[in-house]
Design a protein around this motif. Structure first.
Motif, short mmCIF file in Angstrom:
data_model
loop_
_atom_site.label_atom_id
_atom_site.label_comp_id
_atom_site.label_asym_id
_atom_site.label_seq_id
_atom_site.Cartn_x
_atom_site.Cartn_y
_atom_site.Cartn_z
N CYS A 32 133.14 84.88 -31.15
CA CYS A 32 133.29 83.44 -30.92
C CYS A 32 132.00 82.72 -31.29
CB CYS A 32 133.62 83.15 -29.45
SG CYS A 32 132.28 83.50 -28.30
N ILE A 33 132.07 81.40 -31.23
CA ILE A 33 130.89 80.54 -31.33
C ILE A 33 130.84 79.77 -30.01
CG2 ILE A 33 129.72 78.67 -32.54
CD1 ILE A 33 131.39 79.45 -35.03
N ASP A 34 129.73 79.86 -29.30
CA ASP A 34 129.66 79.21 -27.99
C ASP A 34 129.20 77.75 -28.11
OD1 ASP A 34 126.84 79.20 -28.14
OD2 ASP A 34 126.63 80.98 -26.88
N VAL A 39 126.52 82.36 -32.53
CA VAL A 39 127.63 83.18 -33.02
C VAL A 39 127.58 84.53 -32.30
CG1 VAL A 39 128.65 84.29 -35.04
CG2 VAL A 39 127.60 82.02 -35.25
N HIS A 40 128.69 84.91 -31.70
CA HIS A 40 128.79 86.19 -30.99
C HIS A 40 129.57 87.17 -31.86
CE1 HIS A 40 127.42 84.81 -26.93
NE2 HIS A 40 127.65 83.65 -27.52
N LEU A 57 120.90 92.56 -37.53
CA LEU A 57 121.48 91.39 -36.88
C LEU A 57 120.60 90.16 -37.09
CD1 LEU A 57 123.91 90.70 -34.91
CD2 LEU A 57 122.18 90.76 -33.13
N LYS A 58 119.31 90.28 -36.82
CA LYS A 58 118.41 89.13 -36.87
C LYS A 58 117.93 88.78 -38.27
CE LYS A 58 118.52 88.04 -32.60
NZ LYS A 58 119.06 86.72 -32.20
N ILE A 76 124.29 86.67 -31.71
CA ILE A 76 124.18 87.56 -30.57
C ILE A 76 125.17 88.70 -30.71
CG2 ILE A 76 124.50 87.74 -28.06
CD1 ILE A 76 123.66 84.78 -27.93
N GLN A 77 124.70 89.91 -30.48
CA GLN A 77 125.57 91.08 -30.50
C GLN A 77 126.11 91.30 -29.09
OE1 GLN A 77 123.75 94.75 -31.77
NE2 GLN A 77 125.61 95.92 -31.39
#
Length: 89
Positions: A32-34, A39-40, A57-58, A76-77
């Motif tokens: 999702c996107i919070d 971004v998750h 990831l980063k 975010i993972q």
């Protein structure tokens, strides 16, 4: 929650990035996107437990998404191990 246009742009960018992960036996899943435009994701396959997953990831996914969609603030993972969650970059 992010608007649908932003979500579509993020998903499109992720699809462009996925072959790089898949070439090494890994992959990602969009979650999702919070509200803060974070971004998750879940990293799966060879990416799970890989010592370089945080860097991927980063330095990889997050930078790619920020270039494609400047509204993204962070990636975010969600399925990170407790050891990874404490890492600062």
């Amino acid at each position: 929650m992010a608007d649908l246009a932003m979500e579509d742009l993020v998903k499109e960018a992720l699809e462009m990035f996925r072959p790089q992960l898949q070439a090494e036996g890994g992959d990602l899943e969009f979650v999702c996107i919070d509200e803060q435009n974070r971004v998750h994701l879940n990293l799966v396959g060879a990416c799970m437990g890989c010592p370089m997953a945080f860097m991927t990831l980063k330095m990889g996914i997050e930078q790619y998404l920020k270039d494609a969609c400047p509204q993204v603030t962070e990636v975010i993972q969600d399925n990170a191990s407790p050891m990874d969650e404490g890492m600062e970059f």
